[in-house]
Design an enzyme around this catalytic site. Structure first.
Site, PDB file in Angstrom:
ATOM      1  N   SER A 128      40.342  45.628  39.612  1.00 28.73           N
ATOM      2  CA  SER A 128      40.299  44.303  39.006  1.00 28.73           C
ATOM      3  C   SER A 128      38.854  43.979  38.619  1.00 28.73           C
ATOM      4  CB  SER A 128      40.896  43.265  39.966  1.00 28.73           C
ATOM      5  OG  SER A 128      41.157  42.050  39.312  1.00 28.73           O
ATOM      6  N   ASP A 143      51.322  44.309  34.292  1.00 31.37           N
ATOM      7  CA  ASP A 143      50.304  43.443  34.876  1.00 31.37           C
ATOM      8  C   ASP A 143      50.263  42.121  34.106  1.00 31.37           C
ATOM      9  OD1 ASP A 143      48.016  42.254  35.913  1.00 31.37           O
ATOM     10  OD2 ASP A 143      46.931  44.145  36.098  1.00 31.37           O
ATOM     11  N   HIS A 146      49.709  43.873  38.883  1.00 27.47           N
ATOM     12  CA  HIS A 146      48.275  44.047  39.153  1.00 27.47           C
ATOM     13  C   HIS A 146      48.015  44.843  40.429  1.00 27.47           C
ATOM     14  CE1 HIS A 146      44.142  43.153  38.330  1.00 27.47           C
ATOM     15  NE2 HIS A 146      43.959  42.506  39.466  1.00 27.47           N
TER      16      HIS A 146
END
Length: 726
Positions: A591, A666, A698
């Site tokens: 991320s 995601d 995600h």
């Protein structure tokens, strides 16, 4: 004593036993190192008891326990006695604890939101009643326990449990257009808000937020599944600089059957992230904050007079974080947290919003506010008073005097208090001590009883001879930063080892923390890599949290700039050490951490030989309004801040090995980010590796072997591309 014994076992026993090697299957399939935890428990309001939900072949059952003795008092509910249910996943007590809302067939929607079938169970009559035949969201008891408000298809309903009548109080709800009483996607993700309605204390009024997302741009994703043709998931997602939902605050009066929009006057702003009723039946406090999120209002609305006044205003040169520390006391004074003196601390204001006193102070941060005991006038909180990588539990008088430490050991302590604040369950761990749960007397801090430990896990770990995290700091040209390092167990200072940096680096985050296996199993993977001859290190540079406002907010309007400078300079400093091969330094992250590792392999191409980016942001232009603009303002206002720190714009600098990984499902960091990075790399004729996980979100976790596959892929990539040349 138990903690000391555990530490001795961990440190001494490996000297006398043959060591095993950690496998990926141990971590991701067999759960070999699973940490024993307490079952989720609910502290009861009306006595020093708590309830725990358990499951067996006969169904779900709920037991009630005594805090003082930890002994079972009674079985409250047996699933097998609930006609047609047997198993349930979710429950909520009514305020008087005579009824339960029970949820079954719960389906997740996004990260926090869910829907399902819900029932009311009367504990005295043992009767079960379905709230609605449809799937509903956020069923919530009124304070008098006689009504339940809930949301169905973006509209709010109220069911009267006495008359059995259900009324619909909004009618304009429509998917991807109007939402009443439930937050839109970006509020849920970035403000941690799902239920956007609240009962007043006398159960005759409901305040709710209405989201008009008609003009919010839509984002669509292909969901592949097993069908011949992919399905499209379409939802409203405001990217930086684009239109947000238009939000308004409304009130419904049950007695008058009257609904109206509240006029916030000059206190209205872009966002309404929180609403609170006080102990006054007609006083509603509404939090509003501007689009830049640096000007916050607490507006007080008097429902009887229909007047709005300003209770508190807080400004910051960078941004004001939305937190859940606001607590109204019975005299309508309130407790509020703020970074106004440079560190996050607690403050006490009177009912007019005038500061009475600062409750906590010092060059450390309050990291969690647990609550206020009206009997003793004490405030309970968690803080970094014993170092920014540690957490301790304290009580203090609301006057700020008579502070008392309630936790004993250095490491990460967190608390779950009884409703009476007579007791709390302390969860303790450190980098060398697996989690221990203890019952603590909240007045004295004395341990009453150890509830559960992980001595069995500690004993099992001795078979593997695992290295320990070494906590230090690292000095660079940009400052001194917290760091941990994991070295091979047979570390030889005369050898040179390849180095893998792990980081996240996002605003206010922390990865250098003195807790047990603090990063979702990654610690065991890092230790597995150390068994293969790698040194793993993690540095929390500028922009990370718990070291004061200025350290955290230096990255304002420049996300990525200072963080990557600190990772590059830390890698250079580590490369000077005699036991690290400066030509074999890699980095990985997920991320925000993937954003950083992508910058490292481009802007830091002369330092980093290899990088792995999992689900990375590659340009903040592709991320949502609330998060991005909090730290960057809009791309229209700050184009250089966006573009000069985007790895997409530095793809031409790539030299080393780069693995890019993303889930196609995601909904948070869209795969669009990776596609734009791929396009830039292709246009610059750069070699790289890419892998997509179909329909994974995600967290890239859906499926039995997804995590195993992911970490096997990353392990193989590291072993192929990060080897010591000496």
């Amino acid at each position: 004593m138990r903690i000391i014994l555990l530490l001795l076992i961990v440190l001494i026993q490996p000297l006398f036993s043959q060591q095993k090697e950690i496998s990926l299957e141990d971590i991701w399939v067999k759960n070999t190192f699973e940490t024993a935890s307490l079952e989720a428990f609910h502290s009861m309001k009306n006595s020093d008891h708590y309830t725990i939900l358990n499951h067996n072949s006969y169904g779900t059952y709920m037991d009630k326990f005594d805090y003082k003795t930890l002994e079972k008092v009674e079985t409250v509910v047996l699933g097998k006695d609930l006609e047609g249910i047997k198993y349930f996943d979710d429950y909520t007590f009514s305020p008087d604890e005579t009824k339960l809302i029970i949820g079954v067939k719960i389906e997740p929607i996004y990260r926090r939101s869910k829907q399902g079938q819900y029932y009311v169970y009367d504990l005295s009559s043992k009767t079960l009643e379905m709230i609605s035949e449809s799937n509903i969201q956020e069923p919530t008891f009124s304070p008098d326990g006689n009504k339940i408000a809930f949301v169905h298809k973006n509209n709010i309903y109220i069911k009267n449990l006495i008359s059995k009548e259900t009324i619909q109080i909004t009618t304009d709800g429509e998917k991807n257009k109007i939402i009443n009483g439930i937050a839109d996607w970006v509020y849920e993700e970035e403000f941690s808000l799902v239920r956007a309605f609240e009962w007043n204390v006398t159960s005759n009024k409901i305040a709710f937020i209405r989201f008009d997302e008609t003009e919010v741009p839509e984002f669509s994703m292909d969901i592949y599944g097993q069908d011949l043709y992919p399905q499209k998931q379409i939802f409203k997602y405001p990217k930086a600089g684009e239109k947000n939902s238009k939000v308004s605050i409304h009130l419904y009066d049950l007695f008058k059957d009257e609904k109206f929009e509240i006029d916030l006057k000059s206190y209205a702003q872009e966002y309404i992230p929180r609403i609170h009723w006080t102990y006054e039946a007609d006083q509603l406090v509404i939090t509003t904050i501007n689009r830049h999120q640096n000007n916050l209002n607490l507006a007080s609305f008097n429902a009887a007079k229909k007047e709005t006044t300003l209770l508190l205003n807080e400004k910051d040169a960078a941004y004001v974080n939305i937190k859940d520390d606001l607590t109204f006391l019975h005299d309508n004074s309130f407790i509020w947290s703020s970074e106004r003196d440079g560190f996050n601390h607690l403050y006490h204001y009177n009912q007019e919003g005038k500061l009475k006193n600062q409750i906590t102070s010092g060059n450390w941060e309050v990291t969690k506010y647990y609550g206020f005991d009206k009997k003793t006038k004490k405030v309970f909180y968690q803080s970094t008073e014993e170092g920014s990588i540690n957490r301790s539990i304290y009580s203090v008088d609301i006057s700020g005097k008579k502070k008392k430490k309630l936790s004993e050991l250095i490491g990460i302590n967190s608390a779950e208090f009884s409703h009476s604040f007579n007791y709390f369950v302390n969860t303790y761990s450190s980098a060398i001590n697996p989690t221990v749960y203890s019952l603590i007397d909240a007045k004295t801090g004395v341990e009453i009883k150890e509830i559960k430990n992980n001595l069995n896990l500690a004993d099992k770990l001795t078979e593997y001879g695992l290295p320990t995290k070494e906590f230090t700091t690292i000095k660079t040209v940009n400052g001194e930063f917290n760091m941990w390092m994991i070295k091979p167990k047979d570390f030889d200072p005369n050898k040179k080892y390849p180095l893998l940096l792990f980081q996240y680096s996002g605003p206010g985050s922390q990865k250098v923390s003195n807790g047990w296996n603090t990063v979702n199993g990654h610690d065991y993977w890092h230790m597995m890599l150390s068994q293969k001859g790698y040194i793993i290190a993690c540095v929390d540079g500028r922009g990370t949290g718990f070291k004061g406002r200025d350290f955290k907010k230096v990255t304002y309007k420049e996300l990525g700039k200072y963080e990557i400078e600190d990772q590059i300079e830390s890698a250079k400093e580590l490369g000077k050490r005699t036991y690290i091969d400066e030509n074999s330094i890699g980095i990985w992250g997920w991320s925000y951490g993937g954003f950083m590792s992508s910058l490292a392999i481009t802007k830091g191409a002369d330092v980093f030989k290899m990088a792995i980016a999992v689900a990375p942001v590659t340009s903040w232009r592709y991320y949502d309004t609330v998060y991005t603009e909090r730290y960057m303002q809009t791309p229209q206002e700050n184009p250089s801040g966006y573009d000069e720190n985007s790895p997409v714009n530095f793809a031409d600098l790539l030299k080393g090995a780069y693995l890019l990984i993303h889930g196609t499902g995601d909904d948070n960091v869209h795969i669009q980010n990776s596609m734009q990075m791929i396009n830039a790399l292709v246009e610059n004729n750069k070699e790289f590796d890419f892998f997509a996980y179909p329909d994974r979100t995600h967290g890239i976790s859906k499926g039995l072997n997804t995590r195993l596959h992911l970490f096997k892929k990353m392990t193989n990539f590291i072993e192929k591309n990060l080897k010591s040349n000496e």
